[in-house]
Design a protein around this motif. Sequence first.
Motif, short mmCIF file in Angstrom:
data_model
loop_
_atom_site.label_atom_id
_atom_site.label_comp_id
_atom_site.label_asym_id
_atom_site.label_seq_id
_atom_site.Cartn_x
_atom_site.Cartn_y
_atom_site.Cartn_z
N ALA A 1 -7.95 41.24 -11.23
CA ALA A 1 -8.49 41.93 -10.37
C ALA A 1 -7.71 42.70 -9.64
N PHE A 2 -6.22 42.17 -8.94
CA PHE A 2 -5.33 43.27 -8.78
C PHE A 2 -4.84 43.95 -9.81
N LYS B 1 -7.54 46.73 -9.71
CA LYS B 1 -7.97 47.18 -8.50
C LYS B 1 -6.38 48.31 -8.67
N THR B 2 -5.24 47.68 -8.28
CA THR B 2 -4.25 48.60 -8.43
C THR B 2 -4.61 50.02 -9.46
N GLU C 1 -16.29 44.29 -12.62
CA GLU C 1 -15.08 45.40 -13.62
C GLU C 1 -15.66 45.74 -14.29
N TYR D 1 -6.19 51.59 -10.61
CA TYR D 1 -7.20 52.47 -10.77
C TYR D 1 -7.00 52.76 -9.11
N LYS D 2 -6.53 52.10 -8.75
CA LYS D 2 -5.98 52.81 -7.31
C LYS D 2 -4.98 54.24 -8.15
#
Length: 417
Positions: free
Chosen positions: A42-43, A46-47, A109, A49-50
């Motif tokens: 998940a991290f 998120k990263t 996701e 995608y960021k």
Amino acid sequence: MNNFKYAFLIGVTFLVTNFASRAQSGKKTKTNAVATGVQDRAFWVKTLYKIAYPVIHNLANNTLKKNMATEVAPHYYNNVKEVGYTEALGRTFAGIAPWLNLPDDDTEEGKLRARFKSETIQALTNAVDPLSADYINFRTDAQPIVDAAYVVQGFLRAPNVWKALNETTQKRYIAEVKSLRNRTGAYNNWLLFQAIEEAWLLSVGEEYEPYRTMTAINKLNEWYVGDGWYSDGASFSTDYYNAYVIHPMMMDILKVMVAKKKMAEAQLFKVTNRAVRYAQITERMISSTGEYPPIGRSVTYRTAAFQTLAQVALDEKLPNELSPAQVRCALTKVFQNMYAGNQNFDEQGWLVLGFNGHQPEIADPYTCTGSLYMATLGFLPLGLPADNTFWTAPAGLWTSQKAWTGNAFLKDHAAGN
């Protein structure tokens, strides 16, 4: 070989000093519950995608040239308005491609990935549409040779994305890549950019130029210095270009050549074994606290330094002494150090020049904002499904953690050619 050994000893000395200085601080690490593979993934999502969102979202909306930051290094010598956007597209796409290639599913996701895949397809379409406000440059300058190579590497890693493009857009990419043949670049890792472009053309049923592909493969074989390291040209340099370019592109080129029966499978086996050895070394370069040495040029590419390790994991070629869990945990800690805060992003979310923070003085004179999206290349294992052992195995200590906490670990040993 003497230059190689000398440079490598300097790197080893740095690592030993760095690890030793952190031995005490490592004992103070919090003993919170260890994150699971689900939390790690998940991290990572998120990263990634960021990092990638500003490039893909703006290009999909024809606002990349309007909104993208165009910070340049001191003494920058390219035309950022001509090459910066091409860099941002190619480097971002090559890193997100394996993740986007996963099949759709109904998880959170999966829903995010489906939306981002749709935006990526639109972004890729706009990039080669001459009527688009964000039509980007493949036709002039030498630099597009580099970044078209990352675009096609993305297509090789995400065939589902290539297939989703409409016929007009596919023809446009083929034409843009062929247009690069009227230019040449440096006599070093740049040979691989031209080679992967030709290999990709072969993979989609187009005529290719064997000379460009074979020249690159033959020269890199000549430049192999041993124990997992290629020289980047005639002179060896201690840097991360074995990760940024050399091992991943050698493997991806050879995969095509073997599949199309242009080369023997033994050649692919050889370059894969070299990459595996380099992956082993790279994992050992991650300190017990998740840091790694900022050595050589282009350190502003940040986590691209782990592309080879990431690709070996993606291809499920990790050696027995490197468990998927320890690689996942080591990379997660590196990513947390780099990206859990906002020190590497500006207020609009664009990456900033630097290694871990805004440090423009360390940027090389060919580096601009678009160059930095090589960072996505460390995230390739997201192309492994969530139920793969890489993500489901319990957390494990990586080599430096084992070594510095008195745990058993395997001694290192050189590999053959």
